[in-house]
Design a protein around this motif. Sequence first.
Motif, PDB file in Angstrom:
ATOM      1  N   ALA A 142       0.828  -1.195   0.000  1.00  0.00           N
ATOM      2  CA  ALA A 142       0.000   0.000   0.000  1.00  0.00           C
ATOM      3  C   ALA A 142       0.875   1.262   0.000  1.00  0.00           C
ATOM      4  N   LEU A 143       1.950   1.198   0.798  1.00  0.00           N
ATOM      5  CA  LEU A 143       2.843   2.348   0.864  1.00  0.00           C
ATOM      6  C   LEU A 143       3.510   2.596  -0.485  1.00  0.00           C
ATOM      7  N   ALA A 144       4.013   1.539  -1.122  1.00  0.00           N
ATOM      8  CA  ALA A 144       4.646   1.681  -2.429  1.00  0.00           C
ATOM      9  C   ALA A 144       3.660   2.227  -3.451  1.00  0.00           C
ATOM     10  N   GLY A 145       2.442   1.755  -3.408  1.00  0.00           N
ATOM     11  CA  GLY A 145       1.413   2.257  -4.328  1.00  0.00           C
ATOM     12  C   GLY A 145       1.129   3.728  -4.107  1.00  0.00           C
ATOM     13  N   ALA A 146       1.063   4.143  -2.849  1.00  0.00           N
ATOM     14  CA  ALA A 146       0.808   5.552  -2.543  1.00  0.00           C
ATOM     15  C   ALA A 146       1.970   6.440  -2.985  1.00  0.00           C
ATOM     16  N   VAL A 147       3.201   5.976  -2.741  1.00  0.00           N
ATOM     17  CA  VAL A 147       4.377   6.766  -3.138  1.00  0.00           C
ATOM     18  C   VAL A 147       4.459   6.878  -4.654  1.00  0.00           C
ATOM     19  N   ASN A 148       4.241   5.785  -5.366  1.00  0.00           N
ATOM     20  CA  ASN A 148       4.326   5.808  -6.830  1.00  0.00           C
ATOM     21  C   ASN A 148       3.175   6.540  -7.485  1.00  0.00           C
ATOM     22  N   ALA A 149       2.069   6.683  -6.790  1.00  0.00           N
ATOM     23  CA  ALA A 149       0.913   7.388  -7.348  1.00  0.00           C
ATOM     24  C   ALA A 149       0.907   8.866  -6.970  1.00  0.00           C
ATOM     25  N   TRP A 150       1.875   9.274  -6.165  1.00  0.00           N
ATOM     26  CA  TRP A 150       1.932  10.652  -5.684  1.00  0.00           C
ATOM     27  C   TRP A 150       2.311  11.584  -6.819  1.00  0.00           C
ATOM     28  N   HIS A 151       1.547  12.626  -7.013  1.00  0.00           N
ATOM     29  CA  HIS A 151       1.807  13.604  -8.075  1.00  0.00           C
ATOM     30  C   HIS A 151       2.078  14.965  -7.449  1.00  0.00           C
ATOM     31  N   VAL A 152       3.079  15.631  -7.943  1.00  0.00           N
ATOM     32  CA  VAL A 152       3.406  16.980  -7.497  1.00  0.00           C
ATOM     33  C   VAL A 152       3.107  17.915  -8.653  1.00  0.00           C
ATOM     34  N   LYS A 153       2.279  18.900  -8.407  1.00  0.00           N
ATOM     35  CA  LYS A 153       1.935  19.859  -9.447  1.00  0.00           C
ATOM     36  C   LYS A 153       2.350  21.254  -8.975  1.00  0.00           C
ATOM     37  N   PRO A 154       3.395  21.820  -9.599  1.00  0.00           N
ATOM     38  CA  PRO A 154       3.822  23.170  -9.205  1.00  0.00           C
ATOM     39  C   PRO A 154       2.691  24.175  -9.410  1.00  0.00           C
ATOM     40  N   VAL A 155       2.613  25.136  -8.520  1.00  0.00           N
ATOM     41  CA  VAL A 155       1.565  26.153  -8.622  1.00  0.00           C
ATOM     42  C   VAL A 155       2.132  27.516  -8.993  1.00  0.00           C
ATOM     43  N   GLY A 156       3.437  27.595  -9.192  1.00  0.00           N
ATOM     44  CA  GLY A 156       4.041  28.864  -9.571  1.00  0.00           C
ATOM     45  C   GLY A 156       5.555  28.794  -9.457  1.00  0.00           C
ATOM     46  N   THR A 157       6.195  29.910  -9.719  1.00  0.00           N
ATOM     47  CA  THR A 157       7.644  29.998  -9.612  1.00  0.00           C
ATOM     48  C   THR A 157       8.008  31.265  -8.865  1.00  0.00           C
ATOM     49  N   GLU A 158       9.267  31.403  -8.550  1.00  0.00           N
ATOM     50  CA  GLU A 158       9.760  32.637  -7.949  1.00  0.00           C
ATOM     51  C   GLU A 158      10.303  33.576  -9.025  1.00  0.00           C
ATOM     52  N   GLY A 159      10.205  33.168 -10.295  1.00  0.00           N
ATOM     53  CA  GLY A 159      10.639  34.017 -11.386  1.00  0.00           C
ATOM     54  C   GLY A 159      12.141  34.033 -11.586  1.00  0.00           C
ATOM     55  N   TYR A 160      12.588  34.927 -12.424  1.00  0.00           N
ATOM     56  CA  TYR A 160      14.008  35.003 -12.766  1.00  0.00           C
ATOM     57  C   TYR A 160      14.888  35.462 -11.613  1.00  0.00           C
ATOM     58  N   ARG A 161      14.303  36.098 -10.614  1.00  0.00           N
ATOM     59  CA  ARG A 161      15.082  36.591  -9.481  1.00  0.00           C
ATOM     60  C   ARG A 161      15.877  35.477  -8.812  1.00  0.00           C
ATOM     61  N   THR A 162      15.297  34.288  -8.719  1.00  0.00           N
ATOM     62  CA  THR A 162      15.970  33.166  -8.057  1.00  0.00           C
ATOM     63  C   THR A 162      16.190  31.988  -8.995  1.00  0.00           C
ATOM     64  N   ALA A 163      16.056  32.216 -10.283  1.00  0.00           N
ATOM     65  CA  ALA A 163      16.190  31.121 -11.254  1.00  0.00           C
ATOM     66  C   ALA A 163      17.593  30.545 -11.238  1.00  0.00           C
ATOM     67  N   GLU A 164      17.696  29.255 -11.447  1.00  0.00           N
ATOM     68  CA  GLU A 164      18.978  28.565 -11.514  1.00  0.00           C
ATOM     69  C   GLU A 164      19.000  27.734 -12.792  1.00  0.00           C
ATOM     70  N   VAL A 165      20.066  27.034 -13.020  1.00  0.00           N
ATOM     71  CA  VAL A 165      20.216  26.240 -14.231  1.00  0.00           C
ATOM     72  C   VAL A 165      19.598  24.868 -14.062  1.00  0.00           C
ATOM     73  N   THR A 166      19.384  24.219 -15.189  1.00  0.00           N
ATOM     74  CA  THR A 166      18.937  22.834 -15.160  1.00  0.00           C
ATOM     75  C   THR A 166      20.149  21.925 -15.057  1.00  0.00           C
ATOM     76  N   ARG A 167      19.890  20.671 -14.856  1.00  0.00           N
ATOM     77  CA  ARG A 167      20.975  19.710 -14.703  1.00  0.00           C
ATOM     78  C   ARG A 167      20.811  18.615 -15.738  1.00  0.00           C
ATOM     79  N   GLY A 168      21.921  18.056 -16.177  1.00  0.00           N
ATOM     80  CA  GLY A 168      21.873  16.994 -17.168  1.00  0.00           C
ATOM     81  C   GLY A 168      22.292  17.516 -18.525  1.00  0.00           C
ATOM     82  N   GLY A 169      22.235  16.677 -19.501  1.00  0.00           N
ATOM     83  CA  GLY A 169      22.629  17.072 -20.836  1.00  0.00           C
ATOM     84  C   GLY A 169      23.746  16.191 -21.346  1.00  0.00           C
ATOM     85  N   VAL A 170      24.377  16.632 -22.413  1.00  0.00           N
ATOM     86  CA  VAL A 170      25.449  15.870 -23.045  1.00  0.00           C
ATOM     87  C   VAL A 170      26.660  15.851 -22.104  1.00  0.00           C
TER      88      VAL A 170
END
Length: 79
Positions: free
Chosen positions: A1-29
């Motif tokens: 049940a715990l594994a099912g709840a964790v895997n079904a958990w969805h996070v939906k962002p509701v906004g950002t702090e904008g460019y004032r605190t923006a940082e870079v992404t990670r990953g790539g070539v």
Amino acid sequence: ALAGAVNAWHVKPVGTEGYRTAEVTRGGVDTHELSSQTMEANKQPGLFFIGEVVDVTGHLGGFNFQWAWSSGYVAGQYV
């Protein structure tokens, strides 16, 4: 049940702090897959990667812009 709840958990962002605190992404070539002198792919001659598509990060304050401009300049010398 715990594994099912964790895997079904969805996070939906509701906004950002904008460019004032923006940082870079990670990953790539991976930089180990590129020539450090030309930005050309080691396994595919004629294929170049620059800027934020490469797995390089920097602190806020223009370092990422500098990387984008510098890597573009270097690759441009060989295209």
